[in-house]
Design a protein around this motif. Sequence first.
Motif, PDB file in Angstrom:
ATOM      1  N   GLY A  85       0.795  -1.224   0.000  1.00  0.00           N
ATOM      2  CA  GLY A  85       0.000   0.000   0.000  1.00  0.00           C
ATOM      3  C   GLY A  85       0.828   1.274   0.000  1.00  0.00           C
ATOM      4  N   GLY A  86       2.158   1.121  -0.083  1.00  0.00           N
ATOM      5  CA  GLY A  86       3.038   2.293  -0.104  1.00  0.00           C
ATOM      6  C   GLY A  86       3.007   3.003  -1.454  1.00  0.00           C
ATOM      7  N   VAL A  87       3.574   4.209  -1.482  1.00  0.00           N
ATOM      8  CA  VAL A  87       3.593   5.011  -2.705  1.00  0.00           C
ATOM      9  C   VAL A  87       5.041   5.240  -3.128  1.00  0.00           C
ATOM     10  N   PRO A  88       5.502   4.571  -4.192  1.00  0.00           N
ATOM     11  CA  PRO A  88       6.878   4.781  -4.646  1.00  0.00           C
ATOM     12  C   PRO A  88       7.103   6.227  -5.101  1.00  0.00           C
ATOM     13  N   VAL A  89       8.162   6.843  -4.584  1.00  0.00           N
ATOM     14  CA  VAL A  89       8.622   8.138  -5.078  1.00  0.00           C
ATOM     15  C   VAL A  89       9.923   7.831  -5.821  1.00  0.00           C
ATOM     16  N   LEU A  90       9.922   8.071  -7.119  1.00  0.00           N
ATOM     17  CA  LEU A  90      11.012   7.595  -7.982  1.00  0.00           C
ATOM     18  C   LEU A  90      12.144   8.611  -8.023  1.00  0.00           C
ATOM     19  N   ILE A  91      13.365   8.122  -7.829  1.00  0.00           N
ATOM     20  CA  ILE A  91      14.537   8.995  -7.718  1.00  0.00           C
ATOM     21  C   ILE A  91      15.403   8.824  -8.968  1.00  0.00           C
ATOM     22  N   ASP A  92      15.761   9.947  -9.596  1.00  0.00           N
ATOM     23  CA  ASP A  92      16.492   9.901 -10.874  1.00  0.00           C
ATOM     24  C   ASP A  92      17.882   9.264 -10.727  1.00  0.00           C
ATOM     25  N   THR A  93      18.475   9.028 -11.886  1.00  0.00           N
ATOM     26  CA  THR A  93      19.688   8.237 -12.058  1.00  0.00           C
ATOM     27  C   THR A  93      20.894   9.164 -12.248  1.00  0.00           C
ATOM     28  N   GLU A  94      22.115   8.665 -11.910  1.00  0.00           N
ATOM     29  CA  GLU A  94      23.347   9.428 -12.227  1.00  0.00           C
ATOM     30  C   GLU A  94      24.115   8.704 -13.347  1.00  0.00           C
ATOM     31  N   TYR A  95      25.025   9.447 -14.002  1.00  0.00           N
ATOM     32  CA  TYR A  95      25.745   8.892 -15.152  1.00  0.00           C
ATOM     33  C   TYR A  95      26.931   8.003 -14.775  1.00  0.00           C
ATOM     34  N   ASP A  96      27.448   8.123 -13.522  1.00  0.00           N
ATOM     35  CA  ASP A  96      28.688   7.411 -13.176  1.00  0.00           C
ATOM     36  C   ASP A  96      28.507   5.912 -13.015  1.00  0.00           C
ATOM     37  N   THR A  97      27.341   5.483 -12.486  1.00  0.00           N
ATOM     38  CA  THR A  97      27.096   4.046 -12.279  1.00  0.00           C
ATOM     39  C   THR A  97      25.720   3.609 -12.794  1.00  0.00           C
ATOM     40  N   TRP A  98      24.931   4.579 -13.294  1.00  0.00           N
ATOM     41  CA  TRP A  98      23.567   4.316 -13.790  1.00  0.00           C
ATOM     42  C   TRP A  98      22.634   3.881 -12.670  1.00  0.00           C
ATOM     43  N   ASN A  99      22.927   4.298 -11.450  1.00  0.00           N
ATOM     44  CA  ASN A  99      22.057   3.957 -10.321  1.00  0.00           C
ATOM     45  C   ASN A  99      21.461   5.219  -9.708  1.00  0.00           C
ATOM     46  N   MET A 100      20.783   5.056  -8.558  1.00  0.00           N
ATOM     47  CA  MET A 100      20.138   6.184  -7.894  1.00  0.00           C
ATOM     48  C   MET A 100      21.130   7.313  -7.652  1.00  0.00           C
ATOM     49  N   ASP A 101      20.723   8.533  -8.002  1.00  0.00           N
ATOM     50  CA  ASP A 101      21.582   9.707  -7.854  1.00  0.00           C
ATOM     51  C   ASP A 101      21.483  10.236  -6.418  1.00  0.00           C
ATOM     52  N   PRO A 102      22.597  10.203  -5.649  1.00  0.00           N
ATOM     53  CA  PRO A 102      22.538  10.700  -4.268  1.00  0.00           C
ATOM     54  C   PRO A 102      22.056  12.151  -4.180  1.00  0.00           C
ATOM     55  N   GLU A 103      22.417  12.960  -5.186  1.00  0.00           N
ATOM     56  CA  GLU A 103      21.974  14.368  -5.171  1.00  0.00           C
ATOM     57  C   GLU A 103      20.451  14.465  -5.293  1.00  0.00           C
TER      58      GLU A 103
END
Length: 403
Positions: free
Chosen positions: A100-118
């Motif tokens: 029942g949770g609501v995903p809040v999607l976090i954009d990607t970074e170019y260095d590893t193609w994973n979640m962008d810490p910024e």
Amino acid sequence: MEIKPFENKVWLSSPTMHGEEIEFVKEAYETNWMSTVGANINEVEKLVCEKVGCKYAVALASGTSALHMAVKLAGVKPGEKVFCTDMTFDATVNPVVYEGGVPVLIDTEYDTWNMDPEALRRAFEIYPEVKVCVLAHLYGVPAKLDEIKSICEEHGAVLIEDAAESLGATYKGVQTGSFGDYSAISFNGNKIITGSSGGMLLTDSLESANKVRKWSTQARDNAPWYQHTELGYNYRMSNVIAGVVRGQLPHLEEHIAQKKAIYERYKEGFKDLPVKMNPFDEENAVPNYWLSCMIIDEAAMCHQERGDLTATYETESGKSCPTEILEAITAINAEGRPIWKPMHMQPIYKNNPFITREGDGRAEGKFSVGADIFHRGLCLPSDNKMTAQQQAVIIEAIRKCFE
Ligand SMILES: *Cc1c(COP(=O)(O)O)cnc(C)c1O
């Protein structure tokens, strides 16, 4: 070089069996441990703990069920927002919705193609109440774990690690799957090692591991009859499947070495093309090289349009695009795949918040790194059993796209 279709299809990533698997399956059969208890299950749980360096592993039916149990352990309640990797397979995100949770999607970074810490930092500014973050390591490349872990700690948020694609990959010498409060791995047929299906929940908390053991076997109370206080699931791994996993586990490092050789042959084969391989932090991370991917330089992209279900492009000399290259790969009887389409672009998650470094990624004219990598990137045939000769043909077919 002659480019003609392979007689036997070269797959993106298919199961690679070794022989020991059938012995453990046979043992399960002959001893009649044909259920969700038995020696194979106990052994694979022990072996994975030793490999990954976690205290407890609970063998489950799939990586998805492991992620579901992780989300439940994290205590996600209906209506609560959860930060999630955006550019990933949807099994990273769906379990949040199961609870029942609501995903809040976090954009990607170019260095590893994973979640962008910024972008994650920005998301905590916008939604300071969020208490759970689900982080995937795409294609076996570790994410920026130091940054993401410390941002989560700053905000008292639980980290769920989706290591389904990254078993055996390390960050600063430590195995992925051991950074999350709760982590998930997968033994799906296309992963680096397989049980044909299966997965595991990993944690250092005995209490959490015991909860998952209970929930995954229909949450039976300790009574003489079937008695239930909590909602249960039929999520435990079969001892037959565990036999396959048990036979595969000793071959993990061998599979990684094969996948690394594949990655390096592509890198060498493309070195004078306007493309790059999927990147990783060479100083701190060792990927498991599960899938080799490439991204085309912006200036070398021919015109490509993707609708909801179809794609078109216009050939242009000296340029190419993922759609053209994927067609060329298909034409020689090999399997490539587009980059996993980011969740914020999926019809099912079109109304979920999407956060980039600049804030609201859904605002008019906002740029998304994930959308850009999806536009310019693709996954290459990365099967362990692909020979160097076959790979040379694939490389040649891709080079021709840029002529
Ligand atoms: C494969 C995969 C899963 C799900 O694992 P299953 O065992 O197929 O349920 C979850 N997340 C990612 C990133 C995956 O690639």
